[in-house]
Design a protein around this motif. Structure first.
Motif, PDB file in Angstrom:
ATOM      1  N   GLU A  13      51.274 145.912  22.857  1.00  0.00           N
ATOM      2  CA  GLU A  13      51.667 144.825  23.749  1.00  0.00           C
ATOM      3  C   GLU A  13      51.127 143.465  23.330  1.00  0.00           C
ATOM      4  O   GLU A  13      51.597 142.446  23.802  1.00  0.00           O
ATOM      5  CB  GLU A  13      51.315 145.133  25.199  1.00  0.00           C
ATOM      6  CG  GLU A  13      49.861 145.110  25.541  1.00  0.00           C
ATOM      7  CD  GLU A  13      49.642 145.454  26.998  1.00  0.00           C
ATOM      8  OE1 GLU A  13      50.554 145.284  27.816  1.00  0.00           O
ATOM      9  OE2 GLU A  13      48.540 145.906  27.317  1.00  0.00           O
ATOM     10  N   TYR A  19      56.985 142.648  24.626  1.00  0.00           N
ATOM     11  CA  TYR A  19      55.850 142.279  25.475  1.00  0.00           C
ATOM     12  C   TYR A  19      55.514 140.799  25.344  1.00  0.00           C
ATOM     13  O   TYR A  19      55.310 140.104  26.344  1.00  0.00           O
ATOM     14  CB  TYR A  19      54.614 143.111  25.124  1.00  0.00           C
ATOM     15  CG  TYR A  19      54.767 144.579  25.405  1.00  0.00           C
ATOM     16  CD1 TYR A  19      54.796 145.063  26.705  1.00  0.00           C
ATOM     17  CD2 TYR A  19      54.868 145.489  24.355  1.00  0.00           C
ATOM     18  CE1 TYR A  19      54.929 146.413  26.962  1.00  0.00           C
ATOM     19  CE2 TYR A  19      55.003 146.847  24.605  1.00  0.00           C
ATOM     20  CZ  TYR A  19      55.033 147.301  25.907  1.00  0.00           C
ATOM     21  OH  TYR A  19      55.164 148.635  26.159  1.00  0.00           O
ATOM     22  N   THR A  20      55.429 140.310  24.125  1.00  0.00           N
ATOM     23  CA  THR A  20      55.053 138.901  23.934  1.00  0.00           C
ATOM     24  C   THR A  20      56.126 137.963  24.479  1.00  0.00           C
ATOM     25  O   THR A  20      55.804 136.940  25.084  1.00  0.00           O
ATOM     26  CB  THR A  20      54.776 138.588  22.455  1.00  0.00           C
ATOM     27  OG1 THR A  20      55.929 138.872  21.674  1.00  0.00           O
ATOM     28  CG2 THR A  20      53.584 139.381  21.938  1.00  0.00           C
ATOM     29  N   ARG A  23      56.037 138.017  28.374  1.00  0.00           N
ATOM     30  CA  ARG A  23      54.866 137.266  28.851  1.00  0.00           C
ATOM     31  C   ARG A  23      55.074 135.764  28.671  1.00  0.00           C
ATOM     32  O   ARG A  23      54.732 134.973  29.548  1.00  0.00           O
ATOM     33  CB  ARG A  23      53.603 137.704  28.115  1.00  0.00           C
ATOM     34  CG  ARG A  23      52.876 138.806  28.820  1.00  0.00           C
ATOM     35  CD  ARG A  23      51.438 138.943  28.368  1.00  0.00           C
ATOM     36  NE  ARG A  23      51.251 139.008  26.940  1.00  0.00           N
ATOM     37  CZ  ARG A  23      51.369 140.107  26.214  1.00  0.00           C
ATOM     38  NH1 ARG A  23      51.699 141.253  26.782  1.00  0.00           N
ATOM     39  NH2 ARG A  23      51.164 140.086  24.920  1.00  0.00           N
ATOM     40  N   ASP A  44      47.719 141.183  39.990  1.00  0.00           N
ATOM     41  CA  ASP A  44      48.660 141.727  39.009  1.00  0.00           C
ATOM     42  C   ASP A  44      48.899 143.179  39.393  1.00  0.00           C
ATOM     43  O   ASP A  44      48.203 144.082  38.948  1.00  0.00           O
ATOM     44  CB  ASP A  44      48.093 141.600  37.596  1.00  0.00           C
ATOM     45  CG  ASP A  44      49.077 142.027  36.523  1.00  0.00           C
ATOM     46  OD1 ASP A  44      50.235 142.362  36.866  1.00  0.00           O
ATOM     47  OD2 ASP A  44      48.694 142.027  35.346  1.00  0.00           O
ATOM     48  N   THR A  52      49.258 141.426  30.280  1.00  0.00           N
ATOM     49  CA  THR A  52      49.641 140.268  31.081  1.00  0.00           C
ATOM     50  C   THR A  52      48.487 139.809  31.952  1.00  0.00           C
ATOM     51  O   THR A  52      48.297 138.607  32.168  1.00  0.00           O
ATOM     52  CB  THR A  52      50.878 140.591  31.942  1.00  0.00           C
ATOM     53  OG1 THR A  52      51.949 140.968  31.066  1.00  0.00           O
ATOM     54  CG2 THR A  52      51.309 139.403  32.772  1.00  0.00           C
ATOM     55  N   ASP A  55      46.426 137.260  30.169  1.00  0.00           N
ATOM     56  CA  ASP A  55      47.051 135.942  30.077  1.00  0.00           C
ATOM     57  C   ASP A  55      47.105 135.219  31.414  1.00  0.00           C
ATOM     58  O   ASP A  55      47.060 133.987  31.465  1.00  0.00           O
ATOM     59  CB  ASP A  55      48.452 136.055  29.486  1.00  0.00           C
ATOM     60  CG  ASP A  55      48.432 136.405  28.010  1.00  0.00           C
ATOM     61  OD1 ASP A  55      47.395 136.156  27.354  1.00  0.00           O
ATOM     62  OD2 ASP A  55      49.442 136.912  27.514  1.00  0.00           O
TER      63      ASP A  55
END
Length: 91
Positions: A13, A19-20, A23, A44, A52, A55
């Motif tokens: 991820e 995933y990137t 996000r 979350d 995530t 971030d």
């Protein structure tokens, strides 16, 4: 999900395009909507292995929750400024 799948997810991820990309889009939308707000308390829900969650710490204190204990084990090792990971089980 199988335990091995969480290990794969945790490894991929950070670099996998799906995933990137997801996000990047989510964080851009949040940045626009929050208009520079910081110091927020963020939940979350369904944090999985925590990619995530890490971030989201850009916006404030993040609490990651997930039903999968196996995913949270990976999340705990990757906290990077996230204050807490909570576990919930229906077992």
């Amino acid at each position: 999900m199988e335990r091995e799948q969480y290990a794969i997810m945790a490894r991929r991820e950070e670099r996998h395009w799906w995933y990137t990309g997801m996000r990047r889009v989510a964080l851009a939308v949040l940045d626009s909507v929050l208009d520079g707000q910081r110091g927020l308390r963020i939940l979350d829900a369904g944090c999985g292995t925590g990619g995530t969650t890490i971030d989201l710490a850009h916006f404030g204190q993040v609490f990651g929750v997930d039903l999968a204990w196996e995913a949270l084990a990976w999340r705990a090792g990757r906290s990077n400024g996230c204050r807490s990971a909570m576990q919930r089980s229906t077992r």
